[in-house]
Design a protein around this motif. Structure first.
Motif, short mmCIF file in Angstrom:
data_model
loop_
_atom_site.label_atom_id
_atom_site.label_comp_id
_atom_site.label_asym_id
_atom_site.label_seq_id
_atom_site.Cartn_x
_atom_site.Cartn_y
_atom_site.Cartn_z
N HIS A 168 -79.14 64.05 9.63
CA HIS A 168 -77.94 63.31 10.01
C HIS A 168 -78.10 61.82 9.71
O HIS A 168 -77.17 61.17 9.20
CB HIS A 168 -77.67 63.51 11.50
N MET A 179 -75.89 59.70 7.27
CA MET A 179 -75.16 58.57 7.83
C MET A 179 -75.24 57.36 6.90
O MET A 179 -74.24 56.68 6.65
CB MET A 179 -75.72 58.22 9.21
N GLU A 225 -72.98 57.97 3.98
CA GLU A 225 -71.57 57.81 4.34
C GLU A 225 -71.18 56.33 4.44
O GLU A 225 -70.07 55.95 4.08
CB GLU A 225 -71.29 58.53 5.66
N ASN A 262 -71.64 58.92 13.57
CA ASN A 262 -71.69 57.78 12.66
C ASN A 262 -70.88 56.65 13.28
O ASN A 262 -69.71 56.46 12.97
CB ASN A 262 -71.15 58.14 11.27
N ARG A 275 -69.56 63.64 13.10
CA ARG A 275 -69.29 64.44 11.91
C ARG A 275 -68.93 65.85 12.34
O ARG A 275 -69.55 66.43 13.23
CB ARG A 275 -70.53 64.45 11.01
N GLN A 320 -76.76 64.91 16.29
CA GLN A 320 -76.26 63.64 15.76
C GLN A 320 -76.58 62.45 16.67
O GLN A 320 -76.06 61.35 16.47
CB GLN A 320 -74.76 63.72 15.51
#
Length: 324
Positions: free
Chosen positions: A89, A93, A96, A140, A248, A296
């Motif tokens: 994750h 992240m 992203e 995130n 997410r 997450q």
């Protein structure tokens, strides 16, 4: 004296060169990531997660200890899997964040963002009142800040500056693209107060250990210390507090921007009885959000530390009183 100054200058120059090299490396990695598709990065993230989690074992003891506090009945296999998923994750992240500047815009946000509780979250803002947005190191959260700015909700965020001034400037520019303003947590009280008095929105990460003098409450059933200022910002400024998260969902670049509750001083609920009550309230809401996608959450932080004996006795008395 001159020799000492020269040595200090050399050390400073050396550190500056190292910081700039790290900055160039990060910018190069981001540039490469921006050219790649989600499908290509997913196996890379999983591979890096296995390397960090099982081979290098970075912060493994702290992560496993924290996971067992939050999930005391979890098996060793479940702990190992959650640890790997957490690292995957974190890598995703970063990807992203690199993608968002080029791929997430007002013209296509509906393809990537879902706001199931937008009414609860937006009501105080539309009323023109100050707001306190509370989140944690979950999902995130950088995308969450990016999205609020994208929709015309400028926020002030309190954060400690990065040691690398080149990276700090880059991250600050990213966060400020749509009106998010960063202030140093040291000496920021007057700036924050002026921001709230002008009906501004304050965004805070609430799951950082606050030391022995903080407000001690339970988080996943174990005492931890929280900053008292978060509750005081709401109680002293008629500023509703919203527990905010961006997790997410079905895959990379697919997020749920959610609100797990609003504590409004004008409604006088039990959670607004004082600093301790409000701190307990938002920690309980954070727990519920994290439970949706525990992989997450940043379990590598030392969220729980030794409880002072005096604090432990006080919390035991409060627990006994509530049980009676």
């Amino acid at each position: 004296m001159n020799l000492a100054r020269k040595r200090i200058r050399r050390r400073v120059n050396k550190q500056t060169a190292i910081d700039f090299a790290v900055y160039l490396l990060v910018r190069t990695l981001f540039a490469v990531i921006q050219t790649l598709s989600v499908q290509r990065m997913q196996p890379v993230c999983n591979g890096l997660a296995y390397l960090v989690s099982d081979v290098l074992q970075i912060r493994r003891r702290i992560i496993d200890t924290n996971l067992r506090i939050a999930s005391p009945n979890a098996s060793d296999q479940q702990i190992n899997e959650t640890r790997r998923q957490m690292w995957a994750h974190l890598v995703m992240m970063a990807c992203e964040i690199a993608w968002s500047r080029r791929r997430l815009h007002l013209s296509n946000w509906r393809q990537m963002l879902d706001f199931p509780t937008s009414g609860i979250f937006l009501r105080p803002f539309l009323e023109g009142r100050p707001m306190v947005l509370v989140s944690g190191h979950y999902g995130n959260f950088e995308i969450g800040g990016y999205a609020t700015g994208l929709f015309g909700i400028p926020t002030m965020t309190v954060a400690r500056p990065l040691d690398n001034r080149f990276l700090h400037r880059y991250i600050t520019q990213f966060r400020g693209m749509h009106g998010q303003m960063l202030v140093d947590k040291e000496g920021s009280a007057d700036i924050i107060q002026q921001h709230l008095e002008s009906n501004g929105t304050l965004s805070l990460v609430a799951d950082q250990f606050a030391g022995a003098r903080g407000c001690w409450v339970n988080f996943f059933g174990k005492p931890t210390s929280c900053h008292k200022a978060l509750a005081l910002f709401t109680l002293a400024n008629d500023a509703p507090m919203a527990v905010f998260y961006s997790r997410r969902t079905t895959g990379p670049m697919q997020f749920e921007i959610g609100c797990n509750g609003v504590a409004d001083p004008r409604e006088a609920g039990p959670e607004l009885g004082g600093v301790t009550e409000l701190t307990c309230w938002y920690n309980e809401r954070l727990e519920k959000a994290i439970a949706l996608s525990p992989e997450q959450y940043w379990w590598m932080h030392r969220r729980w530390r030794d409880v002072p004996e005096k604090i432990q006795r006080r919390m035991d008395r409060m627990a006994a009183k509530q049980a009676a």
